[in-house]
Design a protein around this motif. Structure first.
Motif: not given
Length: 478
Positions: A318-321, A343-344, A350-353, A366-369
């Motif tokens: 799944v993904a969270d966009l 996948l986020s 800053g929010t991604s951190r 998995e976090i992608s900025q």
């Protein structure tokens, strides 16, 4: 004090509600977008924008000749256009539906959602009758008396500062700053600071975050950009000392609205938000849902639609966009389990951190900025997809900013071939345009709900389930 108005006054009959917090009226063939009225009323208005060659004008109601049964006394004097008109000033923005009964607000918001989906989204009236029979839902129906009245819900509030250094807010579409002496829509923890009693000389903007869990308030101070560094630093430190002297002293940080950089002066530069099952760190001005109940209401609705449809089985991809600090990512990780993947994607660095800190224990995340359409258009680096192959998803949560996802994101998202998308929208017009983009790509609405998470304003939050048309039951299947 706000500057006096000297604009022309007219008498009109208020027409239907329109998206954006106003109703439509006409005068000698001219369309006028009128704020602070109710459909069917006869009112006197003061024009606020009336250029001769403009396609339409704007106005505020300053006197009611024939009132709607839904008209009530405004709860906030500074936001009441009638009282403002009597003293030739402008009302503060942020409570433009405060003169309407709560049931009347829900009815108007329902009408706006329907009109936008019909006109911009191309959804048939009969389909909306079926999908949206409940209309906009009141999330505070079972709360305290104040909560049922639509008060005390904001966990985040932004303020301006008057020329004399007093707390204020802007009038609608104006540089005029109106001094205020309370903020009835804010949580008690914000009003208990009594910021209107402090001297904010040298400060241009103030942001206050007060988590509904009571874990501590954060005040961000942005100094006037024209000040020298020495003067700006002195102004921020002076206000920080005044805040530190309060009985329930908040954390305080200097804040740069241009790049979201913060410098902590007292306490910490972040707040702790919680849901039933998770804890989240949100730094500075990082995004979090404003209404105290919004995190639960929206996660229950979005994930509930996906779970009910069978799209979040153990092991699902799944993904969270537009994932923010991880509000939807965390329960998605719970739903798909350690054998699944999430996948986020978040654009703000800053929010991604924050999301990385909040989800560090969830190995399936998995976090992608970066920009959503770019990340969706690249091959996955994860272990679930071979290199060079476009990633595929079983389900997606899509929670874009007010401008919506847009055509490029819809195109990139459809190319990942998800089975279903839970779309969380905070703007009916942007949502309706995106629904049309999805329809052009062979997708359709399977369910639709809307929530009044912004009482006394025109804003409304919508949660929809979108699926490929080919997956919907056909007439012959019924």
């Amino acid at each position: 004090m706000s500057e006096p108005t000297s604009s022309p006054r007219l008498s009109v009959t208020v027409g239907p509600v329109a998206h954006g917090g106003h109703c439509v009226a006409r005068h000698e063939g001219r369309v006028i977008f009128v704020r602070h009225g109710i459909p069917g009323e006869t009112v006197e208005i003061t024009l606020t924008e009336n250029e001769p060659d403009a396609k339409f004008w704007r106005a505020d109601v300053t006197n009611v000749v024939v009132a709607s049964p839904d008209r009530v006394a405004h709860f906030w004097p500074e936001a009441d256009s009638l009282r403002a008109g009597a003293r030739s000033t402008a009302p503060v923005g942020g409570a433009e539906f405060g003169h309407i009964s709560r049931s009347g607000q829900l009815a108007l918001k329902t009408a706006v959602v329907r009109e936008q989906l019909e006109r911009l989204g191309g959804i048939a009236t009969e389909q909306l009758d079926s999908l949206f029979s409940a209309g906009v839902e009141d999330v505070d129906a079972h709360g305290t008396a104040d909560q049922r009245s639509g008060l005390g819900w904001r966990t985040r509030t932004g303020f301006a500062v008057t020329r004399s250094g007093k707390l204020g807010m802007h009038a609608h579409r104006s540089n005029t700053i109106v001094p205020i002496h309370d903020m009835p829509l804010a949580l008690p923890a914000i009003n208990e600071l009594r910021l209107w009693e402090l001297d904010f000389t040298g400060i241009e903007r103030i942001e206050v975050a007060a988590p509904a869990n009571g874990s501590g308030v954060l005040v961000l101070l942005a100094p006037e950009p024209t000040l020298s560094e020495k003067a700006a630093g002195a102004a921020v430190k002076r206000v920080a000392r005044a805040l530190a002297a309060l009985e329930n002293a908040p954390s305080v940080a200097r804040w740069n609205p241009e790049n979201s950089a913060i410098e902590v002066l007292n306490g910490r530069g972040w707040v702790k938000e919680t849901t039933d099952d998770h804890e989240f760190r949100v730094t500075g001005d990082g995004f979090w849902q404003i209404h105290r109940r919004a995190p639960k209401v929206l996660t229950d609705a979005a994930l509930g639609a996906l779970l009910q449809g069978g799209y979040l089985d153990d092991g699902a991809d799944v993904a969270d966009l537009y994932a923010g600090a991880g509000l939807f990512t965390a329960p998605l990780a719970d739903a798909v389990g350690p054998e699944g993947s999430v996948l986020s994607v978040e654009g703000s660095a800053g929010t991604s951190r924050d999301a990385r800190k909040n989800l560090h224990a969830s190995e399936q995340v998995e976090i992608s900025q970066g920009r959503v359409e770019r990340i969706l258009g690249t091959s996955s680096r994860g272990s679930h997809t071979p290199a060079g192959q476009r990633r595929r998803f079983d389900a997606v949560v899509l929670d874009p900013p007010r401008a919506g996802a847009g055509k490029a994101v819809v195109r990139a998202l459809v190319a990942t071939s998800p089975r279903a998308i839970a779309y969380v929208a905070c703007d009916p017009a942007a949502f309706a345009r995106d629904v049309k983009y999805f329809a052009n790509a062979g997708w359709a609405l399977a369910s639709l709900r809307a929530f009044d998470l912004y009482p006394h304003t025109h804003h409304v939050e919508t949660v929809a389930l979108l699926v490929p048309v080919k997956s919907l039951p056909q007439p012959s299947d019924a």
